[in-house]
Design a protein around this motif. Structure first.
Motif, PDB file in Angstrom:
ATOM      1  N   SER A   1     115.386 -41.790   0.892  1.00 19.32           N
ATOM      2  CA  SER A   1     116.797 -41.436   1.007  1.00 19.32           C
ATOM      3  C   SER A   1     117.262 -40.626  -0.202  1.00 19.32           C
ATOM      4  O   SER A   1     117.966 -39.618  -0.057  1.00 19.32           O
ATOM      5  N   LEU A   2     116.848 -41.046  -1.398  1.00 24.16           N
ATOM      6  CA  LEU A   2     117.240 -40.315  -2.600  1.00 24.16           C
ATOM      7  C   LEU A   2     116.647 -38.910  -2.616  1.00 24.16           C
ATOM      8  O   LEU A   2     117.331 -37.935  -2.954  1.00 24.16           O
ATOM      9  N   ARG A   3     115.371 -38.781  -2.261  1.00 20.73           N
ATOM     10  CA  ARG A   3     114.747 -37.453  -2.260  1.00 20.73           C
ATOM     11  C   ARG A   3     115.399 -36.536  -1.229  1.00 20.73           C
ATOM     12  O   ARG A   3     115.566 -35.344  -1.463  1.00 20.73           O
ATOM     13  N   HIS A   4     115.744 -37.112  -0.076  1.00 18.87           N
ATOM     14  CA  HIS A   4     116.413 -36.312   0.951  1.00 18.87           C
ATOM     15  C   HIS A   4     117.772 -35.837   0.461  1.00 18.87           C
ATOM     16  O   HIS A   4     118.153 -34.663   0.654  1.00 18.87           O
TER      17      HIS A   4
ATOM     18  N   GLY B   1     120.075 -47.338   7.906  1.00 18.92           N
ATOM     19  CA  GLY B   1     119.155 -47.384   6.770  1.00 18.92           C
ATOM     20  C   GLY B   1     119.898 -47.299   5.441  1.00 18.92           C
ATOM     21  O   GLY B   1     121.106 -47.526   5.360  1.00 18.92           O
ATOM     22  N   TRP B   2     119.167 -46.954   4.387  1.00 16.85           N
ATOM     23  CA  TRP B   2     119.733 -46.896   3.044  1.00 16.85           C
ATOM     24  C   TRP B   2     120.431 -45.558   2.821  1.00 16.85           C
ATOM     25  O   TRP B   2     119.849 -44.500   3.065  1.00 16.85           O
ATOM     26  N   ASN B   3     121.673 -45.615   2.343  1.00 15.55           N
ATOM     27  CA  ASN B   3     122.466 -44.417   2.111  1.00 15.55           C
ATOM     28  C   ASN B   3     122.896 -44.345   0.651  1.00 15.55           C
ATOM     29  O   ASN B   3     123.336 -45.341   0.070  1.00 15.55           O
ATOM     30  N   VAL B   4     122.790 -43.161   0.060  1.00 22.70           N
ATOM     31  CA  VAL B   4     123.216 -42.937  -1.309  1.00 22.70           C
ATOM     32  C   VAL B   4     124.731 -42.740  -1.319  1.00 22.70           C
ATOM     33  O   VAL B   4     125.240 -41.797  -0.710  1.00 22.70           O
ATOM     34  N   GLU B   5     125.461 -43.613  -2.014  1.00 23.42           N
ATOM     35  CA  GLU B   5     126.915 -43.495  -2.068  1.00 23.42           C
ATOM     36  C   GLU B   5     127.380 -42.714  -3.294  1.00 23.42           C
ATOM     37  O   GLU B   5     128.382 -42.005  -3.226  1.00 23.42           O
ATOM     38  N   LEU B   6     126.676 -42.883  -4.408  1.00 25.60           N
ATOM     39  CA  LEU B   6     127.032 -42.127  -5.607  1.00 25.60           C
ATOM     40  C   LEU B   6     125.910 -42.247  -6.617  1.00 25.60           C
ATOM     41  O   LEU B   6     125.013 -43.079  -6.481  1.00 25.60           O
TER      42      LEU B   6
END
Length: 280
Positions: free
Chosen positions: A174-177, A217-222
């Motif tokens: 998720s972070l790499r995307h 799934g896992w989502n980057v919020e900040l």
């Protein structure tokens, strides 16, 4: 990619003193030794090994100009006495991050016949069961002291209610995307139930990211700098102190195990960014 370019421009002046290697889905993160006094003849070996592939790996040995690194781990007997027990190899399960750190499993190098000077490098060859031989180098970090705080040994390793290996892999993806970069180094990663804090690095920049697990799934919020590890920040994100305090403590301990360069890199990030709301 426009968002990533903005980050690179903002952080171009951040110094890089940590280092990483990539080997077929395996990250070798900041392999290092502490500087040694003139009369020392041994040194500890530290690093993190992040296996983001779907195959278990095993580190069979490390060769250096001073000889082969031994793997040792503290064990406590029935009387409460602690002794160092040698291990023949280091297992690196798929989807896991394995630390060689002070107070934990680590490497030990004998026959060091010259001082290791802070800021220098030491060549080495790692030998893996599946990936074979890999040439790399160790950074020489500041000298250790007997009274140095050892946060890694104080972490409460409570069993998570989720599949940690799968979660770490999904968080990294998720972070790499979100970053738009498949080469980003994702470490350390700590999680509790449906929330996680993870560090990311791209060259000489990086930050701490806050992620939440939803139905998709896992989502980057900040992502942010040191402010993300403040109790008020996590509270504002809806994280209770019961859940947030152990998570913050574990993140700090994991960063300390990786080396001070990681914390400095994350702390230097300019402000707070909201990538999930900024992506086109």
């Amino acid at each position: 990619m426009r968002f990533l370019a903005l980050i690179l421009a903002l952080c171009a002046a951040v110094p890089a003193t940590a280092h990483e290697f990539f080997l077929n889905g395996l990250q070798i993160i900041h392999p290092s030794l502490p500087a040694t006094p003139v009369n020392a003849n041994s040194a500890a070996v530290y690093m993190a090994l992040s296996n983001e592939s779907d195959q278990d790996e095993r580190l069979l040995g490390i060769e250096t100009p001073f000889g082969t690194v031994r793997f040792v781990q503290p064990v406590t007997d029935a009387e409460g006495n602690i002794r160092m027990q040698e291990r023949a190899w280091v297992d690196i399960p798929a989807g896991e991050i394995v630390l060689l750190a002070r107070g934990e499993l680590r490497g030990s190098l004998a026959n060091v016949n010259r001082p290791l000077m802070e800021g220098g490098e030491l060549t080495g060859t790692m030998i893996f069961e599946k990936r074979g031989r890999f040439d790399m180098f160790f950074m020489i970090d500041p000298v250790e002291t007997e009274t140095e705080h050892d946060p890694v040994s104080e972490i409460q390793h409570a069993a998570p209610p989720i599949d940690r290996a799968a979660a770490v892999s999904d968080i990294a993806a998720s972070l790499r995307h979100t970053l738009g970069s498949p080469d980003a180094v994702i470490a350390p990663v700590v999680l509790s139930e449906n929330i996680a804090i993870a560090g990311w690095s791209l060259g000489n920049i990086g930050a701490r990211a806050f992620l939440r697990r939803g139905a998709d799934g896992w989502n980057v919020e900040l992502w942010s700098n040191a402010s993300l590890l403040q109790p008020a920040t996590l509270t504002s994100l809806g994280v209770s102190r019961r859940q947030g305090d152990p998570l913050r403590a574990e993140m700090r301990a994991q960063e300390a195990a990786l080396g001070p360069a990681y914390s400095r890199r994350f702390d230097a990030f300019p402000g707070t960014a909201y990538p999930t709301h900024s992506q086109p």
